[in-house]
Design an enzyme around this catalytic site. Sequence first.
Site, short mmCIF file in Angstrom:
data_model
loop_
_atom_site.label_atom_id
_atom_site.label_comp_id
_atom_site.label_asym_id
_atom_site.label_seq_id
_atom_site.Cartn_x
_atom_site.Cartn_y
_atom_site.Cartn_z
N LYS A 13 0.84 -1.21 0.00
CA LYS A 13 0.00 0.00 0.00
C LYS A 13 0.87 1.26 0.00
O LYS A 13 0.65 2.17 -0.79
CB LYS A 13 -0.89 0.07 1.26
CG LYS A 13 -1.87 -1.05 1.43
CD LYS A 13 -2.73 -0.81 2.65
CE LYS A 13 -1.98 -0.71 3.96
NZ LYS A 13 -1.42 -1.94 4.51
N ARG A 127 11.69 -5.20 4.31
CA ARG A 127 11.32 -3.78 4.21
C ARG A 127 12.28 -2.86 4.97
O ARG A 127 12.64 -3.13 6.10
CB ARG A 127 9.91 -3.61 4.75
CG ARG A 127 9.43 -2.18 4.77
CD ARG A 127 7.96 -2.07 4.73
NE ARG A 127 7.30 -2.56 5.94
CZ ARG A 127 5.98 -2.62 6.05
NH1 ARG A 127 5.21 -2.27 5.04
NH2 ARG A 127 5.43 -3.05 7.16
N ARG A 164 11.66 -0.87 10.46
CA ARG A 164 10.64 -0.45 11.44
C ARG A 164 10.64 -1.39 12.64
O ARG A 164 10.71 -2.60 12.47
CB ARG A 164 9.26 -0.47 10.77
CG ARG A 164 8.92 0.85 10.13
CD ARG A 164 7.68 0.76 9.30
NE ARG A 164 6.59 0.01 9.90
CZ ARG A 164 5.42 -0.15 9.31
NH1 ARG A 164 5.17 0.38 8.13
NH2 ARG A 164 4.46 -0.84 9.90
N ARG A 175 -0.05 -8.41 13.60
CA ARG A 175 -0.63 -7.45 12.64
C ARG A 175 -1.41 -8.18 11.55
O ARG A 175 -2.47 -7.72 11.12
CB ARG A 175 0.50 -6.61 12.01
CG ARG A 175 0.90 -5.45 12.91
CD ARG A 175 2.29 -4.93 12.62
NE ARG A 175 2.48 -4.47 11.27
CZ ARG A 175 3.67 -4.42 10.65
NH1 ARG A 175 4.76 -4.81 11.28
NH2 ARG A 175 3.77 -3.97 9.43
P1 ADP Z 1 1.26 -1.87 8.03
O1 ADP Z 1 0.13 -1.58 7.09
O2 ADP Z 1 2.44 -2.42 7.35
O3 ADP Z 1 0.85 -2.67 9.21
P2 ADP Z 1 1.21 0.91 8.97
O4 ADP Z 1 2.36 1.81 8.82
O5 ADP Z 1 0.01 1.20 8.15
O6 ADP Z 1 1.81 -0.53 8.62
O7 ADP Z 1 0.75 0.83 10.49
C1 ADP Z 1 1.65 0.60 11.53
C2 ADP Z 1 0.89 0.51 12.84
O8 ADP Z 1 0.25 1.77 13.10
C3 ADP Z 1 -0.23 -0.51 12.89
O9 ADP Z 1 0.22 -1.79 13.22
C4 ADP Z 1 -1.14 0.09 13.95
O10 ADP Z 1 -0.65 -0.16 15.25
C5 ADP Z 1 -1.02 1.59 13.71
N1 ADP Z 1 -2.08 2.07 12.79
C6 ADP Z 1 -1.90 2.53 11.51
N2 ADP Z 1 -3.06 2.91 10.98
C7 ADP Z 1 -4.02 2.67 11.90
C8 ADP Z 1 -5.43 2.82 11.94
N3 ADP Z 1 -6.11 3.29 10.89
N4 ADP Z 1 -6.07 2.49 13.06
C9 ADP Z 1 -5.42 2.01 14.13
N5 ADP Z 1 -4.10 1.83 14.16
C10 ADP Z 1 -3.39 2.15 13.07
#
Ligand code: ADP
Length: 291
Positions: A13, A127, A164, A175
Site C-alpha cells: 500500500k 522492508r 521499522r 498485525r
Molecule cells: P502496516 O500496514 O504495514 O501494518 P502501517 O504503517 O500502516 O503498517 O501501520 C503501523 C501501525 O500503526 C499498525 O500496526 C497500527 O498499530 C497503527 N495504525 C496505523 N493505521 C491505523 C489505523 N487506521 N487504526 C489504528 N491503528 C493504526
Amino acid sequence: MRIILLGAPGSGKGTQAQRLAERRGIPQISTGDLLRAAVARGSELGRAAKAAMDAGRLVDDSLVLGLIRERLAEDDARGGFILDGFPRNLSQARSLDTLLAELAQPLDAVVQLEVASAELVRRISGRRSCADCGRVFNLLTAPPPTGAAAVCPKTGAPHRLFQRPDDNEATVSERLRVYEEQTRPLIDFYRARGILRSIDAQGELDAVTQRLAAALGAQTPPPPARMRKTPAARRAPHRRKASAARHRRPKARASTRPPEHRRKKTPIRAARKKRAPPRGARKSARRRPRR
Ligand code: ADP
C-alpha cells in the site's frame, strides 16, 4: 480523485500510494506515518499510540480519527487524496463516511491489493525505510537505487535505511491476525457500495503500479481496432454519427403474415435468378441492329 488503498501489512500500500501520489499530484495520507511521526515527536498522542503499535494492535479509533480529520482539512487534500492504512475497521469506515459527507468529498474508489500470506511475511522482513525522506524500499523486491539516483531528495546524501521496530516476527504475525479479523471485512463493506476494485499485487513493482492505474481507469486498454475513431471522426463525432445513421440499412422487419402464407425462396426461383443475364447484356440484346 479520492482513493483508499486496502491491503494487509506488506501488501505494498505504502509503496504504491507513494507512486500514485507523485503521478497524480495528490497527497498520500498514511495513518501509520502520521502515528510514527507523533511517536517520534513524543507528543501526547504519540505516547498514547506507542504501546499498541509496538504490540501490532490497532491504535484507538478516536486518536486515529482525530489525526485523519486534521489531515483532510489541510489545503493539499482538497483536490483529492490517497488513504493508506485507514480505515482499518468497520467503525473507522463509518466515521470516514460521516467525515467525507461533511466535507462533501465522496470516495471515488477503494482498491484492494491482493498478496498471498507467505509473500507478505517475506516482504515485511526485507522492508527498509529512509529515516529522512520516508521512502520505503525492500531489500528483496525493490532495493534502493545505486549511483547518482541513490541520494535522498531531503538531504542530498545516501538514504539512511532503517527497519521499522514493528517489523519483527512476533509483531508481524499479530498485525496479520488483526488484519484478517478487523480490516478484511471492509472488502465486503466497500464491495456493497460498488466502489471496490481488486488487483493482484504480486510480481514486479512496475507491473503492480500499472494494474493499479488500470483499476483506477487511467490506462483503460485501447478499444478494438474497428471501434477506434478516425481523426476526422474524433474532430466531429456528431457528423460521424449522422452519416452512419444515413448509411445504415434499415433492420429487416419481422413479417406479420402467418408462416404458411410467407413467400418462400424455392430452389427454382433461386436458380432463375442465377441464370438471368447481367443488366447491360440484356439491354444490348434488345437493341436493334442499325441500318
Ligand atoms: P502496516 O500496514 O504495514 O501494518 P502501517 O504503517 O500502516 O503498517 O501501520 C503501523 C501501525 O500503526 C499498525 O500496526 C497500527 O498499530 C497503527 N495504525 C496505523 N493505521 C491505523 C489505523 N487506521 N487504526 C489504528 N491503528 C493504526
